[in-house]
Scaffold this active site. Structure first.
Site, PDB file in Angstrom:
ATOM      1  N   LYS A  11       0.818  -1.210   0.000  1.00 37.12           N
ATOM      2  CA  LYS A  11       0.000   0.000   0.000  1.00 37.12           C
ATOM      3  C   LYS A  11       0.865   1.279   0.000  1.00 37.12           C
ATOM      4  O   LYS A  11       2.076   1.221   0.256  1.00 37.12           O
ATOM      5  CB  LYS A  11      -0.949  -0.039   1.203  1.00 37.12           C
ATOM      6  CG  LYS A  11      -2.025  -1.140   1.083  1.00 37.12           C
ATOM      7  CD  LYS A  11      -2.948  -1.133   2.287  1.00 37.12           C
ATOM      8  CE  LYS A  11      -4.109  -2.102   2.102  1.00 37.12           C
ATOM      9  NZ  LYS A  11      -5.013  -2.105   3.299  1.00 37.12           N
ATOM     10  N   TYR A  51     -12.339  -2.354  -3.356  1.00 34.96           N
ATOM     11  CA  TYR A  51     -12.948  -2.349  -2.028  1.00 34.96           C
ATOM     12  C   TYR A  51     -14.478  -2.332  -2.087  1.00 34.96           C
ATOM     13  O   TYR A  51     -15.135  -1.953  -1.114  1.00 34.96           O
ATOM     14  CB  TYR A  51     -12.415  -1.165  -1.207  1.00 34.96           C
ATOM     15  CG  TYR A  51     -11.012  -1.411  -0.680  1.00 34.96           C
ATOM     16  CD1 TYR A  51     -10.756  -2.476   0.190  1.00 34.96           C
ATOM     17  CD2 TYR A  51      -9.945  -0.600  -1.047  1.00 34.96           C
ATOM     18  CE1 TYR A  51      -9.476  -2.715   0.669  1.00 34.96           C
ATOM     19  CE2 TYR A  51      -8.654  -0.842  -0.564  1.00 34.96           C
ATOM     20  CZ  TYR A  51      -8.441  -1.904   0.297  1.00 34.96           C
ATOM     21  OH  TYR A  51      -7.173  -2.153   0.774  1.00 34.96           O
ATOM     22  N   ASN A 114      -2.224   0.450   7.046  1.00 32.63           N
ATOM     23  CA  ASN A 114      -1.822  -0.891   7.480  1.00 32.63           C
ATOM     24  C   ASN A 114      -0.968  -1.660   6.473  1.00 32.63           C
ATOM     25  O   ASN A 114      -1.016  -2.887   6.401  1.00 32.63           O
ATOM     26  CB  ASN A 114      -3.045  -1.698   7.951  1.00 32.63           C
ATOM     27  CG  ASN A 114      -4.007  -2.000   6.829  1.00 32.63           C
ATOM     28  OD1 ASN A 114      -3.883  -1.454   5.734  1.00 32.63           O
ATOM     29  ND2 ASN A 114      -4.948  -2.878   7.083  1.00 32.63           N
ATOM     30  N   HIS A 117      -2.123  -5.355   1.552  1.00 31.64           N
ATOM     31  CA  HIS A 117      -3.377  -6.071   1.317  1.00 31.64           C
ATOM     32  C   HIS A 117      -3.068  -7.468   0.804  1.00 31.64           C
ATOM     33  O   HIS A 117      -2.128  -7.644   0.033  1.00 31.64           O
ATOM     34  CB  HIS A 117      -4.217  -5.332   0.256  1.00 31.64           C
ATOM     35  CG  HIS A 117      -5.331  -6.185  -0.278  1.00 31.64           C
ATOM     36  ND1 HIS A 117      -6.562  -6.248   0.317  1.00 31.64           N
ATOM     37  CD2 HIS A 117      -5.371  -7.059  -1.324  1.00 31.64           C
ATOM     38  CE1 HIS A 117      -7.332  -7.113  -0.352  1.00 31.64           C
ATOM     39  NE2 HIS A 117      -6.623  -7.618  -1.353  1.00 31.64           N
ATOM     40  N   GLU A 128      -9.755 -10.499  -7.600  1.00 25.37           N
ATOM     41  CA  GLU A 128      -8.760  -9.424  -7.499  1.00 25.37           C
ATOM     42  C   GLU A 128      -7.641  -9.575  -8.542  1.00 25.37           C
ATOM     43  O   GLU A 128      -7.177  -8.582  -9.102  1.00 25.37           O
ATOM     44  CB  GLU A 128      -8.190  -9.381  -6.075  1.00 25.37           C
ATOM     45  CG  GLU A 128      -9.229  -8.913  -5.069  1.00 25.37           C
ATOM     46  CD  GLU A 128      -8.791  -8.951  -3.605  1.00 25.37           C
ATOM     47  OE1 GLU A 128      -9.539  -8.443  -2.757  1.00 25.37           O
ATOM     48  OE2 GLU A 128      -7.710  -9.495  -3.311  1.00 25.37           O
TER      49      GLU A 128
HETATM   50  P1  IDP Z   1      -8.181  -6.750   5.414  1.00 29.78           P
HETATM   51  O1  IDP Z   1      -7.388  -5.768   4.597  1.00 29.78           O
HETATM   52  O2  IDP Z   1      -7.359  -7.312   6.550  1.00 29.78           O
HETATM   53  O3  IDP Z   1      -8.834  -7.839   4.594  1.00 29.78           O
HETATM   54  P2  IDP Z   1     -10.817  -5.505   5.668  1.00 29.78           P
HETATM   55  O4  IDP Z   1     -11.712  -5.620   6.851  1.00 29.78           O
HETATM   56  O5  IDP Z   1     -11.205  -6.247   4.417  1.00 29.78           O
HETATM   57  O6  IDP Z   1      -9.340  -5.937   6.142  1.00 29.78           O
HETATM   58  O7  IDP Z   1     -10.667  -3.949   5.347  1.00 29.78           O
HETATM   59  C1  IDP Z   1     -10.081  -3.512   4.146  1.00 29.78           C
HETATM   60  C2  IDP Z   1      -9.172  -2.341   4.441  1.00 29.78           C
HETATM   61  O8  IDP Z   1      -9.933  -1.215   4.836  1.00 29.78           O
HETATM   62  C3  IDP Z   1      -8.165  -2.547   5.562  1.00 29.78           C
HETATM   63  O9  IDP Z   1      -7.002  -3.248   5.171  1.00 29.78           O
HETATM   64  C4  IDP Z   1      -7.851  -1.115   5.947  1.00 29.78           C
HETATM   65  O10 IDP Z   1      -6.951  -0.519   5.001  1.00 29.78           O
HETATM   66  C5  IDP Z   1      -9.215  -0.464   5.790  1.00 29.78           C
HETATM   67  N1  IDP Z   1      -9.975  -0.487   7.058  1.00 29.78           N
HETATM   68  C6  IDP Z   1     -10.712  -1.496   7.539  1.00 29.78           C
HETATM   69  N2  IDP Z   1     -11.291  -1.176   8.718  1.00 29.78           N
HETATM   70  C7  IDP Z   1     -10.903   0.092   8.973  1.00 29.78           C
HETATM   71  C8  IDP Z   1     -11.158   1.003  10.051  1.00 29.78           C
HETATM   72  O11 IDP Z   1     -11.874   0.701  11.014  1.00 29.78           O
HETATM   73  N3  IDP Z   1     -10.587   2.231   9.944  1.00 29.78           N
HETATM   74  C9  IDP Z   1      -9.794   2.605   8.905  1.00 29.78           C
HETATM   75  N4  IDP Z   1      -9.524   1.760   7.873  1.00 29.78           N
HETATM   76  C10 IDP Z   1     -10.061   0.532   7.907  1.00 29.78           C
HETATM   77 MG    MG Z   2     -10.417  -7.829   3.241  1.00 20.92          MG
END
Ligand code: IDP
Ligand code: MG
Length: 151
Positions: A11, A51, A114, A117, A128
């Site tokens: 990312k 997303y 974070n 992905h 994807e």
């Molecule tokens: P993942 O990436 O571990 O699969 P997901 O729940 O699918 O997690 O969420 C997709 C992405 O959305 C996360 O990697 C993060 O970048 C963002 N995200 C998810 N939840 C939050 C949140 O509560 N605050 C800010 N960003 C979030």
């Molecule tokens: Mg996810």
């Protein structure tokens, strides 16, 4: 043992912080094969499709803004059970909860930044990979260490 493929994205925050090499190295050293890799400045349309399952959630817009903010490195990785292995190597979504030794645990601090992905299931991986890569961008080849990875 059947091989599968997964989609991984380094990312914008990780690209900006000079972590591309560190992250790619972890997958290479694990013995996971890179079969596609490119740096791209993501369009809003692509980020919204990627997303799409999160549309309507409070973090959808901020996450799309984050992904389009700076280039990313998109990859397709191949290996036995690679989808689950990569998810384990990444750690939990929130870097505060991701364990030490995981990519998010070692390099990130906040859920909105974070680092990485990785596809969460076979179906998601298929969707994807098709969304991010053309067939011609993916390479079939044998790595010389492959015979030493298994018994
Ligand atoms: P993942 O990436 O571990 O699969 P997901 O729940 O699918 O997690 O969420 C997709 C992405 O959305 C996360 O990697 C993060 O970048 C963002 N995200 C998810 N939840 C939050 C949140 O509560 N605050 C800010 N960003 C979030
Ligand atoms: Mg996810």
């Amino acid at each position: 043992m059947d091989k599968e493929r997964t989609f991984v994205m380094i990312k914008p925050d990780a690209v900006q912080r000079g972590l591309i090499g560190e992250i790619v190295t972890r997958f290479e050293k694990k013995g996971i094969k890179i079969v596609g890799m490119k740096m791209i400045k993501v369009s809003r349309e692509l980020a919204e499709k990627h997303y799409g399952v999160h549309k309507g959630k409070p973090f959808f817009e901020p996450t799309v803004n984050y992904i389009v903010s700076s280039p990313v490195v998109a990859m397709v990785l191949e290996g036995v059970n690679v989808i689950e292995t990569v998810r384990k190597m990444m750690g939990k979504t929130d870097p505060q909860e991701a364990g030490p030794g995981t990519i998010r645990g070692d390099y990130g601090q906040f859920i909105g930044r974070n680092i990485i992905h990785g596809s969460d299931s076979k179906e998601t991986a298929e969707f994807e990979i098709k969304l991010w890569f053309n067939k011609e961008e993916l390479c079939d080849y044998t790595r010389i260490d492959e015979e030493w990875l298994t018994e």
